[in-house]
Motif scaffolding. Structure first.
Motif, PDB file in Angstrom:
ATOM      1  N   CYS A  72      39.028  37.650  35.731  1.00 53.39           N
ATOM      2  CA  CYS A  72      38.861  38.719  36.699  1.00 53.39           C
ATOM      3  C   CYS A  72      38.375  38.126  38.016  1.00 53.39           C
ATOM      4  O   CYS A  72      37.435  37.346  38.049  1.00 53.39           O
ATOM      5  N   CYS A  75      34.461  39.833  38.809  1.00 53.85           N
ATOM      6  CA  CYS A  75      33.258  39.383  38.104  1.00 53.85           C
ATOM      7  C   CYS A  75      33.375  37.922  37.696  1.00 53.85           C
ATOM      8  O   CYS A  75      32.411  37.341  37.202  1.00 53.85           O
ATOM      9  N   HIS A  79      38.678  37.576  30.416  1.00 56.48           N
ATOM     10  CA  HIS A  79      38.829  38.743  29.546  1.00 56.48           C
ATOM     11  C   HIS A  79      40.160  38.636  28.821  1.00 56.48           C
ATOM     12  O   HIS A  79      41.115  38.083  29.365  1.00 56.48           O
ATOM     13  N   CYS A  90      39.344  43.296  35.848  1.00 56.67           N
ATOM     14  CA  CYS A  90      39.073  43.783  34.494  1.00 56.67           C
ATOM     15  C   CYS A  90      38.753  45.282  34.516  1.00 56.67           C
ATOM     16  O   CYS A  90      38.539  45.862  35.574  1.00 56.67           O
ATOM     17  N   CYS A  93      35.261  46.213  36.065  1.00 52.90           N
ATOM     18  CA  CYS A  93      35.237  46.140  37.536  1.00 52.90           C
ATOM     19  C   CYS A  93      36.051  47.274  38.139  1.00 52.90           C
ATOM     20  O   CYS A  93      35.683  47.801  39.188  1.00 52.90           O
TER      21      CYS A  93
HETATM   22 ZN   LIG Z   1      35.676  42.065  36.265  1.00 52.44          ZN
END
Ligand SMILES: [Zn+2]
Length: 102
Positions: A72, A75, A79, A90, A93
């Motif tokens: 992502c 962040c 993932h 993601c 977020c």
């Molecule tokens: Zn994220």
């Protein structure tokens, strides 16, 4: 352990059984509406007695494999695809930054 990111310890498994090959498994999640369906896929099989380093190398490869895992942009965490909102964002977020509701 083996360089598996903390947030992925539930979805990446390293199975070490004496006398058996070592399996690195990744859990994939698919959504049917709001219902997640997960299934485990064997990403790599290593010979019995492979070192921690060998396993770590495979985990690194897995983290780069976009068919399973993406990073992502927001962040900066890895993932599995089932947790991604888009190619580079993601789900959490998307919720926090863009107000998308899951
Ligand atoms: Zn994220």
């Amino acid at each position: 352990m083996y360089g598996i990111p903390d947030n992925l310890t539930d979805v990446i498994a390293v199975e070490v059984v004496e006398g058996q090959p070592i399996y690195i498994k990744v859990t994939e999640v698919h959504w049917e509406g709001h219902y997640p369906h997960s299934n485990e896929t064997i990403f790599a099989e290593l010979t019995e007695g492979s070192s921690e380093k060998d396993i770590t190398i495979q985990i690194k490869k897995l983290l780069k494999r976009k068919t399973y895992i993406r990073k992502c942009e927001y962040c900066n965490l890895y993932h599995i695809n089932g947790w991604m909102h888009g190619k580079s964002c993601c789900q959490s977020c998307a919720e926090n930054k863009f107000g998308v509701i899951y």
